[in-house]
Design an enzyme around this catalytic site. Structure first.
Site, PDB file in Angstrom:
ATOM      1  CB  ALA A  95      10.888  26.965  52.169  1.00  0.00           C
ATOM      2  CG  ASP A 145      10.120  21.394  41.838  1.00  0.00           C
ATOM      3  OD1 ASP A 145      10.366  20.223  42.143  1.00  0.00           O
ATOM      4  OD2 ASP A 145      10.596  22.382  42.425  1.00  0.00           O
TER       5      ASP A 145
END
Ligand code: PMV
Length: 318
Positions: A95, A145
């Site tokens: 996602a 990330d």
């Protein structure tokens, strides 16, 4: 001996793709975490198990495959002589919420604890090691990330590896929604396509990159001042830039336009694009209407994201 660790997922607010070419990006840790429990043994194998996947790496197997083996590889690279690793996560995969980076950071953190690392040294090594995990998954990730997974909060990230941890963004009175289009995506492919367009249309694309750089600067100011209207407007401008580098796609456009039509302050793709999710900023009292409208327009899930101040947290020995 056993150790446990957890790390948060992330959402890129501004600067995805542009970050690959040295423009700063702003990413926020979110209130969904991945956990790893690592138990050391001396058997020479590294076994990984979660409710969705299993994998094993033994001896000197060369490079691991993306998936469970990549996490096993991190325990070996940390210096353990063998381990069993149990994973669990509340971060939905695919996602754009950085689920593999958060899991890599948690495995790296717990493994490094077991080989005696502590404090700042542990965090820095966990960041480096989790990057190796991300390389197995994504080829050549910018590192945004894993940096957010280790540090938490709001991070201004710039390649090569310069980053600042900022105070959590001020979103009082607003709600940040993530709407998943359900369209699968490949970060690696999207990055390649953007870089190809950059080469093909260099003079015009360079001005788009310059605009992205100014945009991130303004966005940092708006986020730290809690100016929701400005953040929303800058998100709309960011979407325009993402569209011009070629990563927008019909399902995202449909959700973005629907959110705006229902009174959202701003909306954009988050992450690689050409699939994945959009983020929407909306005033609190409008949030239920916008959430319903996004689902009716085809979002496969809509989540409310809140800032997560904690990055990598390690607990041990257990
Ligand atoms: O698809 P995500 O959410 O992992 O984000 C990719 C972000 C890019 O800037 C497109 C690539 C990168 O490595 O930073």
């Amino acid at each position: 001996m056993k150790a446990g660790a957890s790390a948060p997922g992330k959402v890129i607010l501004f600067g995805e793709h542009f970050v690959v070419k040295g423009i700063p990006a702003l990413a926020m840790a979110v209130n969904l975490r991945a956990e790893a429990l690592v138990e050391e043994d001396q058997k020479g194998c590294y076994r990984v198990e979660s409710s969705v996947e299993k994998g094993e790496l033994c001896g000197d197997d060369p490079r691991p495959e993306p998936g469970a083996q990549a996490y096993a590889y991190l325990a070996r690279r940390a210096g353990l002589k063998g381990a069993s690793i149990a994973l669990s996560s509340r971060i939905p995969p695919g996602a754009g919420l950085g689920s593999s980076a958060a899991t890599s950071a948690a495995v790296a953190g717990a493994s490094l604890f077991l080989v005696g690392r502590r404090g700042r040294e542990l965090k820095e090594e966990a960041r480096q090691l989790a990057m190796e995990g991300e390389r197995v998954f994504h080829g050549k990730p910018s590192g945004v990330d894993v940096t957010v997974a280790v540090e938490g909060g709001l991070v201004a990230y710039r390649l090569p590896t310069d980053y600042r941890v900022l105070p959590p963004p001020r979103l009082e009175g607003g709600v940040l929604l993530l709407a998943d289009t359900g369209v699968p995506r490949s970060t690696r492919e999207a990055v390649m396509r953007v870089l190809e367009r950059l080469e093909r249309r260099k003079p015009v694309m360079e001005t788009v990159y310059e605009a992205a750089s100014v945009l991130t600067r303004e966005a940092e100011k708006a986020l730290t001042e809690g100016d929701l209207a400005a953040v929303g407007e800058l998100m709309d401008i960011a979407q325009g830039l993402l569209s011009s580098i070629g990563v927008s796609f019909p399902q995202a456009e449909a959700l973005i336009h629907e959110a705006r039509r229902r009174g959202a302050l701003g909306a954009k793709i988050t992450g690689a694009g050409l699939g994945g999710s959009v983020i929407v900023l909306v005033e609190e009292d409008r949030a239920p209407v916008v959430e319903q409208a996004l689902l009716a327009k085809g979002a496969v899930r809509v989540l409310r994201l809140s800032p997560e101040p904690r990055g990598l947290v390690v607990e041990g020995p257990l």
